[in-house]
Design a protein around this motif. Structure first.
Motif, mmCIF file in Angstrom:
data_model
loop_
_atom_site.group_PDB
_atom_site.id
_atom_site.type_symbol
_atom_site.label_atom_id
_atom_site.label_comp_id
_atom_site.label_asym_id
_atom_site.label_seq_id
_atom_site.Cartn_x
_atom_site.Cartn_y
_atom_site.Cartn_z
ATOM 1 N N VAL A 58 -2.789 13.655 -0.919
ATOM 2 C CA VAL A 58 -2.131 13.087 0.255
ATOM 3 C C VAL A 58 -1.138 14.115 0.769
ATOM 4 O O VAL A 58 -0.270 14.577 0.027
ATOM 5 C CB VAL A 58 -1.403 11.773 -0.108
ATOM 6 N N PHE A 59 -1.271 14.495 2.029
ATOM 7 C CA PHE A 59 -0.408 15.481 2.673
ATOM 8 C C PHE A 59 -0.366 16.789 1.870
ATOM 9 O O PHE A 59 0.686 17.412 1.728
ATOM 10 C CB PHE A 59 1.016 14.951 2.863
ATOM 11 N N GLY A 60 -1.489 17.182 1.348
ATOM 12 C CA GLY A 60 -1.577 18.434 0.617
ATOM 13 C C GLY A 60 -0.993 18.386 -0.782
ATOM 14 O O GLY A 60 -0.834 19.401 -1.432
ATOM 15 N N ARG A 61 -0.667 17.202 -1.241
ATOM 16 C CA ARG A 61 -0.099 17.051 -2.580
ATOM 17 C C ARG A 61 -1.028 16.162 -3.394
ATOM 18 O O ARG A 61 -1.449 15.116 -2.937
ATOM 19 C CB ARG A 61 1.280 16.405 -2.493
ATOM 20 N N THR A 62 -1.301 16.551 -4.612
ATOM 21 C CA THR A 62 -2.161 15.771 -5.478
ATOM 22 C C THR A 62 -1.329 14.703 -6.182
ATOM 23 O O THR A 62 -0.316 15.005 -6.816
ATOM 24 C CB THR A 62 -2.831 16.676 -6.528
ATOM 25 N N ILE A 119 0.129 6.837 -8.169
ATOM 26 C CA ILE A 119 -0.742 5.895 -7.464
ATOM 27 C C ILE A 119 -0.413 4.463 -7.888
ATOM 28 O O ILE A 119 -0.306 3.559 -7.051
ATOM 29 C CB ILE A 119 -2.225 6.229 -7.729
ATOM 30 N N VAL A 120 -0.220 4.258 -9.182
ATOM 31 C CA VAL A 120 0.142 2.926 -9.675
ATOM 32 C C VAL A 120 1.484 2.498 -9.100
ATOM 33 O O VAL A 120 1.666 1.335 -8.726
ATOM 34 C CB VAL A 120 0.157 2.917 -11.227
ATOM 35 N N ALA A 121 2.425 3.401 -8.997
ATOM 36 C CA ALA A 121 3.730 3.078 -8.423
ATOM 37 C C ALA A 121 3.594 2.687 -6.950
ATOM 38 O O ALA A 121 4.232 1.722 -6.495
ATOM 39 C CB ALA A 121 4.677 4.253 -8.577
#
Length: 79
Positions: free
Chosen positions: A3-7, A13-15
């Motif tokens: 997302v936005f160039g950040r993995t 993702i859970v947060a």
């Protein structure tokens, strides 16, 4: 997932999912509270109108909401 160039890692993702679920639950609770408050205000207004009509009937007064219902207590800025 990127997302936005950040993995994003699994914990992130859970947060995010947890935050979205919290927001959803909060919105549902707020909507329920708002609907309940609206219902209660309407119920209270109807109850007051019924009680006022009962009091007028007990005192033998006419209903001021009915046109041509005869003399009765006038309310408002002109009488």
């Amino acid at each position: 997932m990127t997302v936005f160039g950040r993995t994003l890692e699994t914990q992130e993702i859970v947060a995010l999912v947890g935050l979205l679920l919290t927001l959803t639950i909060w919105l549902m609770a707020w909507r329920g509270e708002r609907d309940w408050a609206s219902w209660f205000k309407g119920w209270e207004a109807e109850r007051k109108a019924r009680r006022d009509a009962e009091i007028r009937a007990e005192n033998g007064e006419s209903d001021p909401a009915q046109p041509g219902s005869g003399p009765g207590p006038k309310s408002g800025p002109w009488g």
